[in-house]
Enzyme design. Structure first.
Site, PDB file in Angstrom:
ATOM      1  N   ASP A 176       5.111   2.971   1.172  1.00  0.00           N
ATOM      2  CA  ASP A 176       6.385   2.724   1.838  1.00  0.00           C
ATOM      3  C   ASP A 176       6.924   3.999   2.437  1.00  0.00           C
ATOM      4  O   ASP A 176       6.490   5.100   2.137  1.00  0.00           O
ATOM      5  CB  ASP A 176       7.405   2.079   0.897  1.00  0.00           C
ATOM      6  CG  ASP A 176       7.499   2.809  -0.415  1.00  0.00           C
ATOM      7  OD1 ASP A 176       7.316   4.041  -0.422  1.00  0.00           O
ATOM      8  OD2 ASP A 176       7.739   2.148  -1.447  1.00  0.00           O
ATOM      9  N   GLY A 177       7.869   3.814   3.317  1.00  0.00           N
ATOM     10  CA  GLY A 177       8.529   4.943   3.957  1.00  0.00           C
ATOM     11  C   GLY A 177      10.026   4.752   3.858  1.00  0.00           C
ATOM     12  O   GLY A 177      10.503   3.864   3.155  1.00  0.00           O
ATOM     13  N   ASP A 185       4.220  15.850  12.333  1.00  0.00           N
ATOM     14  CA  ASP A 185       4.401  15.542  10.907  1.00  0.00           C
ATOM     15  C   ASP A 185       3.038  15.465  10.205  1.00  0.00           C
ATOM     16  O   ASP A 185       2.798  14.578   9.390  1.00  0.00           O
ATOM     17  CB  ASP A 185       5.163  14.218  10.765  1.00  0.00           C
ATOM     18  CG  ASP A 185       5.835  14.081   9.400  1.00  0.00           C
ATOM     19  OD1 ASP A 185       5.966  15.116   8.704  1.00  0.00           O
ATOM     20  OD2 ASP A 185       6.222  12.966   9.030  1.00  0.00           O
ATOM     21  N   MET A 210       0.815  -1.223   0.000  1.00  0.00           N
ATOM     22  CA  MET A 210       0.000   0.000   0.000  1.00  0.00           C
ATOM     23  C   MET A 210       0.841   1.262   0.000  1.00  0.00           C
ATOM     24  O   MET A 210       0.393   2.330  -0.400  1.00  0.00           O
ATOM     25  CB  MET A 210      -0.892   0.032   1.235  1.00  0.00           C
ATOM     26  CG  MET A 210      -1.886  -1.078   1.285  1.00  0.00           C
ATOM     27  SD  MET A 210      -3.223  -0.660   2.383  1.00  0.00           S
ATOM     28  CE  MET A 210      -4.182   0.478   1.430  1.00  0.00           C
TER      29      MET A 210
END
Ligand SMILES: Nc1ncnc2c1ncn2[C@@H]1O[C@H](COP(=O)(O)OP(=O)(O)OP(=O)(O)O)[C@@H](O)[C@H]1O
Length: 557
Positions: A90-91, A240, A88
């Site tokens: 990514d980081g 954030d 779904m």
């Protein structure tokens, strides 16, 4: 129903019917699919797909499709319970997958964080950090310091994941993505999260060009609810907040029944469909805040005091703006702007330039074309009252328009422009707002002082002099008489709040100290304001004043 969905249904229910159908291990392994005669029998016995079983080629096709899809999915030790469906997002150090919990049949999102990359500088994130380090090294010219910084960075990243988990564990709110479970293997951390099938709000903004006001409100209110919960109930600052970290549950998109006909100058906008209050629009239903990787607990939830050793926390830490709730409020404003406009308020291709785009300085404000290019505004080097300037404006104006209007306007007293038909007699909207802001600021400042005092750093505590009378807010300079840093609230020139008990006007300035001044004081701080009687506002019930009254005992306001 698409074939793949049917198969997933089969897997879900078939597993319940007979454990042997789908072995509980080796995701991505072909053995997971019914192969043995027993399994095929079970497969055939499953009622929902019974009608299709006769058509074996269709089944084979379903299985082949799913195999192909599944073969692309990685396998993770320790996640055997989950059926990973697709990626779904990514980081920097993670992949997020959509999966099915085969025990509960619940759809979930699993964030798989690579420990390895937390320890080695392979990721993009680390590359950036290395570049920063290189620059720092040039400046510092001290290798051992560089090494320490690098080590520290890795430790920070690792602890961030654990901190994210620690924070998320405490949270339970409809506007916040829930953490369902946390586990780890030698190489990975696994965060099993509530699934938000719509994905990032960011993509939806791009898709719809920008949002209508209704839709923007629908979204921002939910985000704000989440932030209020974090700030007020959990003492957490997210730090954030951005459209990429706001996830949504999709709703059915219903094309607009009466699409707005765009004007000739209107920017093209994708149809966002029907909006239903309380439900949403543009395909967006519920919104939830995700990614607590940069979050901080700034308040102890139990005591509602600043984190850290109370009594030893330096004012700089208590006041540190990076930890302040206002960071999220700033971001909230940026998100709203982005939804309404379709682009963020601050943007630049270059990271360096972007970090320069912050708040305007006062000189930049005057340099902005919206201000600078307006010919009739007084120029900064010419005071508005300057005759030369007046003459210039007059000359320009009369050359293009009726000189009579200009003259008339000059002669009309300002009072005539005030709207008298709104609010209570004698109070203009502007004044009402100014008082609101001033009282709000006073409350904030008092709260800040109280906070400082609690943490043992309110050395210059609220030295209230219990003199009945005028109220002034002084700067932090305490006893120093220099008033140069005292910022006048706009209200101070134009409005006052009357103390009903003494009938004295209450004077307000920004700053963090609250002092009652003798009405007759000749102190430099208490510059007299002409007593304006334009409006009166009862502050009998104002929390700040009530509290103060209580504290002083003798003061009546
Ligand atoms: N609960 C969820 N449901 C659906 N998608 C999700 C969920 N959590 C995360 N994602 C997707 O994965 C992406 C990355 O997740 P997240 O931001 O938590 O990871 P990260 O490693 O902290 O990322 P970054 O390095 O950008 O901070 C999200 O932007 C979103 O697209």
């Amino acid at each position: 129903m698409p074939m793949i969905e049917q198969l997933k249904n089969f897997i879900r229910h078939g597993k319940q019917a007979n454990k042997h159908v789908i072995p509980d291990n080796n995701y991505g392994n072909n053995d997971r699919y019914p192969k043995s005669p027993v399994e095929v029998e079970n497969f055939r016995a499953y009622p929902e797909i019974k009608s299709r079983v006769d058509n074996s080629s269709a089944i084979q096709q379903i299985v082949a499709e799913e195999r192909e899809q599944r073969n692309k999915m990685p396998t993770y030790p320790g996640l055997e319970r989950y059926l990973i469906l697709n990626k779904m997002g990514d980081g920097a150090f993670s992949n997020v997958y959509k999966a099915i919990d085969t025990l509960t049949q619940e759809k979930v999102a699993i964030k798989v964080v690579r420990k390895h990359e937390l320890n080695h500088s392979q990721s993009e994130h680390d590359k950036k950090f290395t570049a920063v380090l290189a620059r720092a090294r040039n400046v510092l010219k001290e290798k051992h310091l560089h090494r320490d910084m690098k080590k520290k960075h890795r430790a920070i990243e690792r602890s961030n994941i654990l901190k994210e988990v620690q924070i998320m564990r405490q949270l339970k709110h409809p506007s916040i993505v829930s953490l369902l479970s946390f586990s780890e293997s030698p190489d990975y951390y696994y965060l099993v999260l509530e699934l938000m099938e719509g994905g990032e709000l960011f993509h939806q903004i791009v898709k719809l060009t920008y949002f209508s006001e209704n839709l923007s409100r629908h979204v921002i209110v939910q985000v704000a609810e989440g932030i209020r919960y974090l700030h007020e109930e959990k003492g957490v600052v997210h730090r954030d907040i951005k459209p990429e970290n706001l996830l949504f549950e999709p709703i059915t998109f219903i094309p607009s029944k009466n699409p707005k006909v765009p004007g000739p100058n209107d920017e093209f906008k994708e149809d966002e469909g029907e909006f239903i209050p309380g439900l949403g629009g543009g395909g967006i239903g519920k919104i939830k805040i995700a990614d607590f990787g940069l979050s901080k607990i700034v308040w102890d939830e139990q005591t509602m005091t600043p984190c850290g050793t109370v009594g030893y926390t330096a004012p700089e830490i208590v006041k540190d703006e990076r930890y302040s709730k206002s960071v999220d409020m700033w971001a909230l404003g940026c998100v709203l702007y982005t939804m309404l406009c379709g682009f963020p308020p601050f943007y630049d291709e270059s990271i360096n330039d972007l970090t320069d785009k912050k708040r305007y300085t006062i000189n930049q404000f005057f340099e902005h074309p919206w201000i600078k290019d307006e010919p009739f505004l007084p120029k900064s080097n010419l005071a508005p009252t300057d005759n030369k300037n007046k003459a210039e404006v007059r000359q320009r104006y009369t050359s293009v328009d009726s000189p009579l209007i200009y003259e008339e306007m000059l002669q009309t007293p300002v009072e005539n422009f005030r709207r008298k038909d709104i609010l209570s007699p004698g109070i203009s909207l502007k004044e009402a707002l100014e008082v609101t802001y001033a009282v709000h600021r006073m409350e904030e400042e008092t709260a800040k002082k109280r906070k400082m005092k609690m943490s043992g750093h309110g050395g210059k505590s609220l030295a209230l002099n219990p003199f009945k009378g005028r109220l002034t807010l002084n700067d932090e300079g305490d006893d120093d008489e220099d008033t140069s840093s005292i910022h006048q609230v706009p209200i101070s020139e134009t409005a006052s709040v009357t103390n009903h008990a003494s009938n004295e006007p209450i004077k307000m300035k920004t700053g963090s100290k609250v002092t009652f001044m003798q009405p007759t004081s000749s102190s430099k701080r208490s510059k007299e304001i002409p007593r304006r009687m334009a409006f009166e506002l009862s502050l009998d019930g104002a929390t700040l004043l009530c509290r103060r009254k209580k504290a002083l005992g003798t003061v009546e306001v």
